[in-house]
Design an enzyme around this catalytic site. Structure first.
Site, PDB file in Angstrom:
ATOM      1  CB  SER A  27      58.116  50.104  16.304  1.00  0.00           C
ATOM      2  OG  SER A  27      56.981  50.805  15.864  1.00  0.00           O
ATOM      3  CD  GLU A  53      60.973  55.059  17.301  1.00  0.00           C
ATOM      4  OE1 GLU A  53      60.799  55.524  16.152  1.00  0.00           O
ATOM      5  OE2 GLU A  53      60.263  54.161  17.785  1.00  0.00           O
ATOM      6  CG  HIS A  67      59.620  53.876  12.747  1.00  0.00           C
ATOM      7  ND1 HIS A  67      59.558  54.135  14.103  1.00  0.00           N
ATOM      8  CD2 HIS A  67      58.838  52.794  12.522  1.00  0.00           C
ATOM      9  CE1 HIS A  67      58.738  53.249  14.669  1.00  0.00           C
ATOM     10  NE2 HIS A  67      58.298  52.424  13.735  1.00  0.00           N
TER      11      HIS A  67
END
Length: 298
Positions: free
Chosen positions: A109, A201, A271
């Site tokens: 992330s 992602e 996630h």
């Protein structure tokens, strides 16, 4: 591309916060997990600090990370939490000692900022679950991270997606969170995607913003000489009152229509509950067929 040494029993792993604040008691599950792996957790000074959303000031977070980078007894640095803030400390870090004695940097992330920056100095990193909430993730989330750290074989077979494009590619895998990658374009941490296999992602983005980011990557020639594209979780997307009309996956597929590299959706990372580890910077073999997709390290 240098690969950090595999870990051994009794090695020390530092836990630090490069972005949002986290309390030490929230990290007890990951401290216990490291113990079951035969490793020793070293809790960094940034854990427990608070400055609004952040784990202390930029200077405090950078000082903690630098301390762990330079400590020869620390064999891996595991980022406790994402959110936002890692990019704010990048230019305060000195990687001179790290380049000579690399160690695994672990996270995903917001930690994509570190992954991209370190890729450009020629060292592999681990795109894997942050410390927080690892107890709520799949067993393979934990096990693929453990295997990666200890130098055990890790490869993946994942399910077919209707938007896949069949093919075979071999080269370094790079990437991470799409929003963070987008934010780094034009900086010294920007990635050179030529001849690479890109993984992306994302979470909690508006669909029009997914399109805007993908168009920006296209206009910056990210896909022009790309060898392959892997898409992980595109989770909890948002839409406007007037719908955008496409899913995140459809937006991505449409953006790369003019290219001929293989494309694999449904990779188990991001996630999502099943957030498996990826050794960024390592050479991989990607094979996309009409039934399944395969990824293995070369």
């Amino acid at each position: 591309m240098k690969t950090p040494p595999k870990l051994e029993q009794e090695d020390q792993v530092a836990i630090v916060a490069t972005a949002r604040k986290v309390k030490k008691e929230e990290l007890q599950p990951v401290i216990n997990l490291l113990e079951t792996w035969g490793l020793k957790a070293v809790v960094g000074s940034s854990i427990g600090l608070e400055e609004n959303q952040f784990a202390g000031s930029d200077e405090e977070r950078a000082e903690d990370f630098q301390r762990q980078l330079d400590n020869p007894n620390i064999k891996a640095i595991w980022c406790a939490k994402g959110g936002y803030g890692t990019v704010r400390i990048l230019d305060q870090l000195d990687f001179t000692k790290f380049i000579k004695n690399p160690k695994w940097i672990i996270g995903y992330s917001d930690i994509t900022a570190l992954h991209s920056h370190i890729h450009n100095i020629g060292i592999s990193t681990l795109h894997a679950q942050i410390c927080l909430n690892i107890e709520n993730k799949s067993n393979l989330t934990r096990e693929t991270l453990r295997k990666s750290l200890f130098g055990e074989v890790v490869d993946y077979t994942f399910s077919h997606h209707k938007l896949n494009r069949n093919g075979i590619a071999e080269d370094e895998i790079i990437g991470g969170n799409l929003s963070v990658l987008f934010s780094l374009i034009g900086s010294k941490s920007d990635l050179d995607t030529r001849g690479k296999i890109l993984f992306i992602e994302d979470l909690d983005e508006y669909l029009y913003h997914i399109d805007r980011m993908m168009q920006n990557l296209k206009r910056n020639d990210w896909f022009k000489n790309l060898n392959g594209l892997i898409i992980g979780g595109m989770s909890d997307m948002n839409d406007n009152a007037i719908p955008f009309g496409k899913t995140a996956e459809e937006i991505i597929a449409e953006t790369v229509t003019d290219y001929d590299f293989p494309i694999a959706f449904n990779f188990p990372a991001g996630h999502i509950e099943d957030n498996r580890a990826i050794m960024l910077g390592k050479k991989i073999s990607l094979k996309v067929t009409s039934n399944e997709s395969y990824m293995s390290y070369i």
